[in-house]
Scaffold this motif. Structure first.
Motif, PDB file in Angstrom:
ATOM      1  N   THR A 153       0.679  -1.346  -0.050  1.00  0.00           N
ATOM      2  CA  THR A 153       0.015   0.142   0.006  1.00  0.00           C
ATOM      3  C   THR A 153       0.895   1.215   0.171  1.00  0.00           C
ATOM      4  O   THR A 153       1.899   1.270   0.633  1.00  0.00           O
ATOM      5  CB  THR A 153      -1.064   0.092   1.166  1.00  0.00           C
ATOM      6  OG1 THR A 153      -0.258   0.438   2.553  1.00  0.00           O
ATOM      7  CG2 THR A 153      -1.759  -1.088   1.359  1.00  0.00           C
ATOM      8  N   THR A 154       0.508   2.302  -0.761  1.00  0.00           N
ATOM      9  CA  THR A 154       1.345   3.457  -0.899  1.00  0.00           C
ATOM     10  C   THR A 154       0.741   4.368   0.248  1.00  0.00           C
ATOM     11  O   THR A 154      -0.324   4.637   0.445  1.00  0.00           O
ATOM     12  CB  THR A 154       1.174   4.373  -2.253  1.00  0.00           C
ATOM     13  OG1 THR A 154       1.422   3.376  -3.314  1.00  0.00           O
ATOM     14  CG2 THR A 154       1.849   5.485  -2.241  1.00  0.00           C
ATOM     15  N   ILE A 155       1.786   4.701   1.054  1.00  0.00           N
ATOM     16  CA  ILE A 155       1.501   5.564   2.207  1.00  0.00           C
ATOM     17  C   ILE A 155       1.933   7.158   2.126  1.00  0.00           C
ATOM     18  O   ILE A 155       1.824   7.848   3.152  1.00  0.00           O
ATOM     19  CB  ILE A 155       2.172   4.937   3.546  1.00  0.00           C
ATOM     20  CG1 ILE A 155       3.427   4.613   3.614  1.00  0.00           C
ATOM     21  CG2 ILE A 155       1.450   3.552   3.922  1.00  0.00           C
ATOM     22  CD1 ILE A 155       4.247   4.206   4.759  1.00  0.00           C
ATOM     23  N   VAL A 156       2.628   7.325   0.919  1.00  0.00           N
ATOM     24  CA  VAL A 156       2.656   8.801   0.371  1.00  0.00           C
ATOM     25  C   VAL A 156       3.843   9.277   1.188  1.00  0.00           C
ATOM     26  O   VAL A 156       5.004   9.551   0.991  1.00  0.00           O
ATOM     27  CB  VAL A 156       1.477   9.533   0.328  1.00  0.00           C
ATOM     28  CG1 VAL A 156       1.835  10.978  -0.432  1.00  0.00           C
ATOM     29  CG2 VAL A 156       0.384   8.961  -0.407  1.00  0.00           C
ATOM     30  N   GLY A 157       3.378   9.850   2.528  1.00  0.00           N
ATOM     31  CA  GLY A 157       4.401  10.971   3.138  1.00  0.00           C
ATOM     32  C   GLY A 157       4.642  12.140   2.709  1.00  0.00           C
ATOM     33  O   GLY A 157       4.070  12.545   1.644  1.00  0.00           O
ATOM     34  N   PRO A 158       5.351  13.122   3.347  1.00  0.00           N
ATOM     35  CA  PRO A 158       5.754  14.353   2.783  1.00  0.00           C
ATOM     36  C   PRO A 158       6.640  14.530   1.699  1.00  0.00           C
ATOM     37  O   PRO A 158       7.671  13.301   1.506  1.00  0.00           O
ATOM     38  CB  PRO A 158       6.298  15.029   3.981  1.00  0.00           C
ATOM     39  CG  PRO A 158       6.973  13.753   4.808  1.00  0.00           C
ATOM     40  CD  PRO A 158       6.149  12.750   4.588  1.00  0.00           C
ATOM     41  N   LYS A 159       6.589  15.217   0.780  1.00  0.00           N
ATOM     42  CA  LYS A 159       7.424  15.330  -0.235  1.00  0.00           C
ATOM     43  C   LYS A 159       8.732  15.619  -0.108  1.00  0.00           C
ATOM     44  O   LYS A 159       9.707  15.347  -0.764  1.00  0.00           O
ATOM     45  CB  LYS A 159       6.855  16.500  -1.420  1.00  0.00           C
ATOM     46  CG  LYS A 159       7.734  16.645  -2.686  1.00  0.00           C
ATOM     47  CD  LYS A 159       6.735  17.797  -3.509  1.00  0.00           C
ATOM     48  CE  LYS A 159       7.717  17.699  -5.032  1.00  0.00           C
ATOM     49  NZ  LYS A 159       7.078  18.810  -5.592  1.00  0.00           N
ATOM     50  N   GLU A 160       8.949  16.402   0.957  1.00  0.00           N
ATOM     51  CA  GLU A 160      10.542  16.882   1.311  1.00  0.00           C
ATOM     52  C   GLU A 160      11.306  15.428   1.661  1.00  0.00           C
ATOM     53  O   GLU A 160      12.487  15.602   1.801  1.00  0.00           O
ATOM     54  CB  GLU A 160      10.527  17.608   2.758  1.00  0.00           C
ATOM     55  CG  GLU A 160      10.025  16.819   3.896  1.00  0.00           C
ATOM     56  CD  GLU A 160      10.072  17.687   5.061  1.00  0.00           C
ATOM     57  OE1 GLU A 160      10.977  17.846   6.037  1.00  0.00           O
ATOM     58  OE2 GLU A 160       9.034  18.644   5.395  1.00  0.00           O
ATOM     59  N   SER A 173      -3.152  -2.140   6.630  1.00  0.00           N
ATOM     60  CA  SER A 173      -2.592  -1.195   6.160  1.00  0.00           C
ATOM     61  C   SER A 173      -3.228  -0.621   5.012  1.00  0.00           C
ATOM     62  O   SER A 173      -3.411  -1.460   4.023  1.00  0.00           O
ATOM     63  CB  SER A 173      -0.909  -1.555   5.517  1.00  0.00           C
ATOM     64  OG  SER A 173      -0.316  -0.244   4.919  1.00  0.00           O
ATOM     65  N   ALA A 174      -3.645   0.679   5.010  1.00  0.00           N
ATOM     66  CA  ALA A 174      -4.516   1.245   3.858  1.00  0.00           C
ATOM     67  C   ALA A 174      -4.041   2.527   3.390  1.00  0.00           C
ATOM     68  O   ALA A 174      -4.747   3.490   3.698  1.00  0.00           O
ATOM     69  CB  ALA A 174      -5.991   1.015   4.194  1.00  0.00           C
ATOM     70  N   ASN A 175      -2.953   2.752   3.088  1.00  0.00           N
ATOM     71  CA  ASN A 175      -2.161   4.104   2.605  1.00  0.00           C
ATOM     72  C   ASN A 175      -1.856   5.064   3.682  1.00  0.00           C
ATOM     73  O   ASN A 175      -2.192   6.298   3.296  1.00  0.00           O
ATOM     74  CB  ASN A 175      -3.487   4.495   1.430  1.00  0.00           C
ATOM     75  CG  ASN A 175      -3.749   3.517   0.236  1.00  0.00           C
ATOM     76  OD1 ASN A 175      -4.736   3.505   0.012  1.00  0.00           O
ATOM     77  ND2 ASN A 175      -2.773   3.443  -0.187  1.00  0.00           N
ATOM     78  N   ILE A 176      -1.944   4.563   4.894  1.00  0.00           N
ATOM     79  CA  ILE A 176      -1.459   5.566   5.916  1.00  0.00           C
ATOM     80  C   ILE A 176      -0.329   4.726   6.737  1.00  0.00           C
ATOM     81  O   ILE A 176      -0.593   3.615   7.055  1.00  0.00           O
ATOM     82  CB  ILE A 176      -2.624   5.936   6.960  1.00  0.00           C
ATOM     83  CG1 ILE A 176      -3.436   6.654   6.061  1.00  0.00           C
ATOM     84  CG2 ILE A 176      -2.275   6.590   8.166  1.00  0.00           C
ATOM     85  CD1 ILE A 176      -4.768   7.310   6.679  1.00  0.00           C
ATOM     86  N   SER A 177       0.552   5.382   7.103  1.00  0.00           N
ATOM     87  CA  SER A 177       1.540   5.002   8.054  1.00  0.00           C
ATOM     88  C   SER A 177       0.852   4.618   9.318  1.00  0.00           C
ATOM     89  O   SER A 177       0.222   5.285   9.888  1.00  0.00           O
ATOM     90  CB  SER A 177       2.830   5.776   8.268  1.00  0.00           C
ATOM     91  OG  SER A 177       3.782   5.414   9.092  1.00  0.00           O
ATOM     92  N   ARG A 178       1.273   3.330   9.805  1.00  0.00           N
ATOM     93  CA  ARG A 178       0.746   2.957  11.014  1.00  0.00           C
ATOM     94  C   ARG A 178       1.516   2.598  12.015  1.00  0.00           C
ATOM     95  O   ARG A 178       1.024   2.318  13.217  1.00  0.00           O
ATOM     96  CB  ARG A 178       0.030   1.506  10.851  1.00  0.00           C
ATOM     97  CG  ARG A 178      -1.291   1.585   9.612  1.00  0.00           C
ATOM     98  CD  ARG A 178      -2.538   2.076  10.230  1.00  0.00           C
ATOM     99  NE  ARG A 178      -3.169   0.773  11.200  1.00  0.00           N
ATOM    100  CZ  ARG A 178      -3.484   1.002  12.320  1.00  0.00           C
ATOM    101  NH1 ARG A 178      -3.461   2.084  12.794  1.00  0.00           N
ATOM    102  NH2 ARG A 178      -3.690  -0.117  13.001  1.00  0.00           N
ATOM    103  N   ILE A 179       2.874   2.517  11.972  1.00  0.00           N
ATOM    104  CA  ILE A 179       3.696   1.864  12.790  1.00  0.00           C
ATOM    105  C   ILE A 179       3.932   3.157  13.997  1.00  0.00           C
ATOM    106  O   ILE A 179       4.081   4.325  13.478  1.00  0.00           O
ATOM    107  CB  ILE A 179       5.328   1.337  12.460  1.00  0.00           C
ATOM    108  CG1 ILE A 179       4.998   0.366  11.412  1.00  0.00           C
ATOM    109  CG2 ILE A 179       6.060   1.398  13.253  1.00  0.00           C
ATOM    110  CD1 ILE A 179       6.290  -0.215  10.747  1.00  0.00           C
ATOM    111  N   GLY A 180       3.938   2.905  15.136  1.00  0.00           N
ATOM    112  CA  GLY A 180       3.983   3.832  16.191  1.00  0.00           C
ATOM    113  C   GLY A 180       5.169   3.738  16.885  1.00  0.00           C
ATOM    114  O   GLY A 180       6.431   4.144  16.449  1.00  0.00           O
TER     115      GLY A 180
END
Length: 536
Positions: free
Chosen positions: A130-137, A222-229
């Motif tokens: 799943t793509t979780i994207v994140g910040p472009k930086e 996992s569904a396109n959002i970072s989940r690890i804490g």
């Protein structure tokens, strides 16, 4: 509702629903980035001791698939790393494909199922994505590896999830990660892990990553959002991470070094580590926890209230939230009138409109909401109409690898399509699997065996869904029942040292099963055309 408006709405919905290309082109929709769902089931949480990972490839990605063969290399050689294969039309289509590097090849590589995001090898190592994207930086486009190539190399070389995570980490460190944030859900016969990867900025060629194991007896999503804490690297049984996982966060001012470190908060670029799919799936599997959709955070994984079967996971992948507060069809109603033989009205009932379907195009939603702005509130369902393909992969350590691993694969909308079993010992797929159906309509591409009937069914989904889902469940049950016999036959052939005959048997099974489902969906297509052609 005015009858003229109702007719116009039906026409609009019919046209936009039938036009598959228009759905695939909705890349500017705000929800289109939410493009995959992966459900993970640990060995102790499944009803039969299997380990499960999965993936919906939601978007306009290639649907051609191959079995890449195992190979032994006598001399030192190299393998090419590519960018651009996700949108190709055939295995031999190299248009817009770029070779970005060559790295040393392993002495021996395993056979694997080569989907757009490669998913299972002959050793029962499997992956979802799943793509979780994140910040472009964090993105460094000069990094060599995109996620699909990391998956390929790991499946070629590894037989366990832990080895795959270590190898991927080494490759990222040496050659660089050139993708946006990605998650791979990596499973073997014993355990399943969630690996999340980001770049470390345009000035650094490496990458940063963390991996967390789904605890024994738990399920995760996992569904396109970072989940690890929080990451406890002293707990080597459940956590792994790149050596720079904390330093990069500090360097980029994404963590002050004082507050408790949470991976999703440092790198995920999200307000909280879940949305509706994570909530709905975890809540469906563990309702006793009374999870709160308004909470700031959900558990990384949950212990299900009862053991989870592969059929349970298949059902979750058909989920559109119908019958819940998140149901997009709940307000689409009409009055059904009943008359006697003298045309005298004898009853009036308010029912859900036959044209209400849980996958409305943007044009249909906008039309409904023009009439009443509260009619359809968009929700990102688990099953979506723009899905390329999906797989649910079951791994079983009590069976030989050839039949212990099975990918339950479907094309197009997983809420409508049947699943085709592809075993780890399969060496050849049907010819139609060589062709992608995403660039144009082509009858030689497997996806179009199902897509035509699926789109037609949504014109009057409330009338057609039971009929279509009956077909899905028939093949689901058939595969599970037939599979037990097939697995026994293959085990005996392997005991008799007849591996080649076993492979042919598995190849024939996948080919015949694909053919049977294709024939059934052709019948459905013709039936729907007949109904609508007569104006039903």
């Amino acid at each position: 509702m005015n009858k003229t408006i109702s007719i116009l709405m039906l026409c609009c919905l019919s046209i936009t629903t039938l036009n598959a290309q228009s759905v695939l082109n909705q890349v500017k929709e705000p929800y289109f980035g939410e493009s995959c769902t992966s459900i993970m089931v640990s060995k102790g949480a499944s009803d039969d001791g299997s380990v499960i990972t999965s993936h919906t490839c939601d978007g306009r990605y290639r649907t051609w698939m191959t079995i890449e063969q195992a190979e032994v290399f006598e001399n030192d050689t190299v393998t090419a790393i590519y960018k651009g294969k996700l949108k190709t039309e055939t295995p031999w289509d190299m248009r817009k494909v770029e070779e970005v590097a060559r790295i040393p090849q392993a002495k021996e590589i395993y056979s694997f199922l080569n989907t757009a995001y490669p998913c299972m090898n002959e050793k029962q190592l499997a992956m979802g994505e799943t793509t979780i994207v994140g910040p472009k930086e964090l993105v460094n486009e000069n990094g060599v590896f995109l996620i699909e190539e990391l998956q390929r190399i790991a499946l070629e070389r590894c037989s366990t999830a832990r080895d795959a995570i270590v190898l991927i980490g080494d490759l990222i460190k040496e050659y660089g990660f050139g993708d946006w944030g990605e998650c791979i859900t990596i499973a073997d016969k014993k355990e399943v892990w969630q690996l999340e990867i980001f770049g470390e900025g345009p000035d650094n060629i490496g990458g940063v990553w963390a991996a967390q194991r789904i605890p024994e007896g738990h399920v995760g999503v996992s569904a396109n959002i970072s989940r690890i804490g929080e990451i406890n690297l002293k707990d080597k049984d459940h956590f792994m991470a790149s050596e720079n996982v904390f330093s990069v966060a500090k360097k980029l001012d994404r963590w002050d070094g004082k507050k408790p470190f949470k991976f999703w908060k440092a790198y995920g670029h999200v307000e909280k580590p879940f949305k509706i799919r994570e909530y709905f799936i975890l809540n469906a599997l563990a309702p006793s926890l009374n999870l709160n959709f308004e909470a700031d955070e959900l558990p990384f994984s949950v212990k299900p209230d009862k053991p989870v079967s592969v059929k349970d996971v298949m059902a979750l992948y058909r989920e559109t939230y119908e019958g819940t507060p998140y149901d997009m069809t709940q307000n689409l109603k009409m009055v059904k009138k009943k008359y006697d033989d003298d045309d005298k009205l004898i009853s009036e009932d308010t029912i859900k409109s036959p044209i209400a379907n849980p996958w409305p195009s943007s044009s249909a939603r906008n039309t409904y909401n023009y009439i009443d702005s509260t009619l359809v509130e968009y929700q990102r369902t688990v099953a979506v109409s723009w899905c390329s393909y999906s797989e649910i992969i079951q791994l079983r350590d009590w069976l030989p690898d050839e039949v212990g691993g099975v990918a339950w694969l479907s094309f197009d909308n997983p809420g409508q399509s049947p699943r085709i079993p592809i075993y780890a010992g399969t060496t050849q797929l049907p010819k139609s699997f060589n062709f992608c159906g995403q660039k144009r309509y082509r009858e030689d591409a497997t996806i179009w065996y199902y897509r035509k009937a699926n789109k037609l069914a949504t014109i009057a989904w409330q009338k057609n869904k039971e009929h279509m889902i009956d077909g899905v469940l028939y093949f689901e049950d058939k595969a599970l029942t037939d599979g037990k016999n097939l697995e026994g036959q293959i085990q005996q052939l392997l005991l008799d040292d007849k591996k080649e005959e076993a492979q042919k048997h598995l190849n024939r099974y996948t080919r015949d099963f694909t053919g049977a489902t294709a024939l059934k969906w052709k019948e459905l297509e013709e039936y729907y055309w007949y109904k609508y052609g007569l104006g039903f």
